[in-house]
Each structure stands twice: as structure tokens, then as C-alpha cells.
Design a protein around this motif. Structure first.
Motif, PDB file in Angstrom:
ATOM      1  N   ARG A   1       0.326 -12.405   8.989  1.00  0.00           N
ATOM      2  CA  ARG A   1      -0.694 -12.085   8.113  1.00  0.00           C
ATOM      3  C   ARG A   1      -0.118 -10.551   7.377  1.00  0.00           C
ATOM      4  O   ARG A   1      -0.619 -10.020   6.291  1.00  0.00           O
ATOM      5  N   ARG A   2       1.238 -10.284   7.730  1.00  0.00           N
ATOM      6  CA  ARG A   2       1.781  -9.202   7.139  1.00  0.00           C
ATOM      7  C   ARG A   2       0.954  -7.873   6.999  1.00  0.00           C
ATOM      8  O   ARG A   2       0.727  -7.063   6.294  1.00  0.00           O
ATOM      9  N   ILE A   3       0.307  -7.525   8.597  1.00  0.00           N
ATOM     10  CA  ILE A   3      -0.669  -6.324   8.351  1.00  0.00           C
ATOM     11  C   ILE A   3      -0.222  -5.765   9.941  1.00  0.00           C
ATOM     12  O   ILE A   3       0.441  -6.368  10.593  1.00  0.00           O
ATOM     13  N   GLY A   4      -0.572  -4.378  10.142  1.00  0.00           N
ATOM     14  CA  GLY A   4      -0.159  -3.843  11.227  1.00  0.00           C
ATOM     15  C   GLY A   4      -1.371  -2.549  11.362  1.00  0.00           C
ATOM     16  O   GLY A   4      -2.263  -2.622  10.554  1.00  0.00           O
ATOM     17  N   VAL A   5      -1.082  -2.053  12.653  1.00  0.00           N
ATOM     18  CA  VAL A   5      -2.227  -1.073  12.904  1.00  0.00           C
ATOM     19  C   VAL A   5      -1.339  -0.002  13.509  1.00  0.00           C
ATOM     20  O   VAL A   5      -1.547   0.670  14.686  1.00  0.00           O
TER      21      VAL A   5
END
Length: 138
Positions: free
Chosen positions: A52-56
Motif C-alpha cells: 500500500r506504500r503507507i506507514g505509521v
């Protein structure tokens, strides 16, 4: 609802006196957050980062230490969401074993790898986070 995880203090976490070296607690916090996304929200970091090419990433963390932990202690972690913003989330994490060891509060930011900026939570992640939102302060 609260996400719970148990860990055993290992040799790698300790200083020569057999007490958890405080920076190792930050690694434990990071691990609990990762397990929360994987086990509670069904969004493992591989899925988030690669697919998804997202992070936190962590934007803020504060810890109050209460009692030392020692080699082979059983630590119980309890994570609850305290606020869901447009592109960030606050959490509270309590570590006991059985007496209080530390409490932490932190902020994670929903990050889009493609733009290099924060981004609004996707509907699926927001819904998952909302299941763990505290309705009354502890």
C-alpha cells in the motif's frame, strides 16, 4: 476495546545488572504497535509498506517509568487508542508485570510513501482504529 500482548524480558533487553535498559522499552513499544496493526487491524507492516506504500511513523512518544523489569519477567502490554485525527492517532500503552512497569503515550502519523507527506486515514484503517478508541479516559 484494548489490544493486549505479553512478552518475556530477554537477555538482549537487559544491562549487566539484569535490568531492562530503558531504550529497550522503546523497542518494545514499537513492537507492540507493529503487532497491533498486524493482529488487531489486519494491516501488517509488509502489507502497509510494500503493497500500500503507507506507514505509521512515530511523531511523539512520552514514557513514565514506574518499576524496573528484570530478566525473564513476564510483561503484559495494553494498548488503547485515545484520539483519531485526520492523519494521526494518539495511543496509551500500559506495561505491567504484575505491578506497573511503565506507561507511554504516543502519536503515530499516517504517512504516504509516494508523496512523502502525511495523508488522511483510509476508511478501513480508520474503522479498525475506531474499534480500539477509548470512550472514557482511564
Amino acid at each position: 476495546m484494548t489490544f493486549r500482548q505479553t512478552r518475556i524480558v530477554e537477555f538482549q533487553h537487559c544491562d549487566p545488572a539484569g535490568i531492562v535498559f530503558y531504550p529497550r522499552y522503546f523497542e518494545m513499544v514499537s513492537s507492540v504497535v507493529e503487532r497491533f496493526f498486524t493482529d488487531a487491524l489486519d494491516h501488517g507492516f509488509h502489507r502497509m509498506h510494500v503493497t500500500r506504500r503507507i506507514g505509521v511513523p512515530t511523531a511523539r512518544i512520552a514514557v513514565d517509568f514506574h518499576t524496573p523489569s528484570r530478566l525473564e519477567d513476564r510483561l503484559d502490554f495494553a494498548l488503547a487508542i485515545t484520539r483519531i485525527g485526520t492523519s494521526s492517532v494518539d495511543y496509551r500503552l500500559a506495561c505491567t508485570g504484575p505491578d506497573p512497569r511503565f506507561t507511554a503515550t504516543g502519536t503515530l502519523v499516517h504517512f504516504d510513501f509516494n508523496t512523502g507527506r502525511s495523508a488522511p486515514w483510509t476508511d478501513d484503517l480508520r474503522a479498525g482504529l475506531a474499534r480500539y478508541l477509548e470512550t472514557e479516559p482511564a
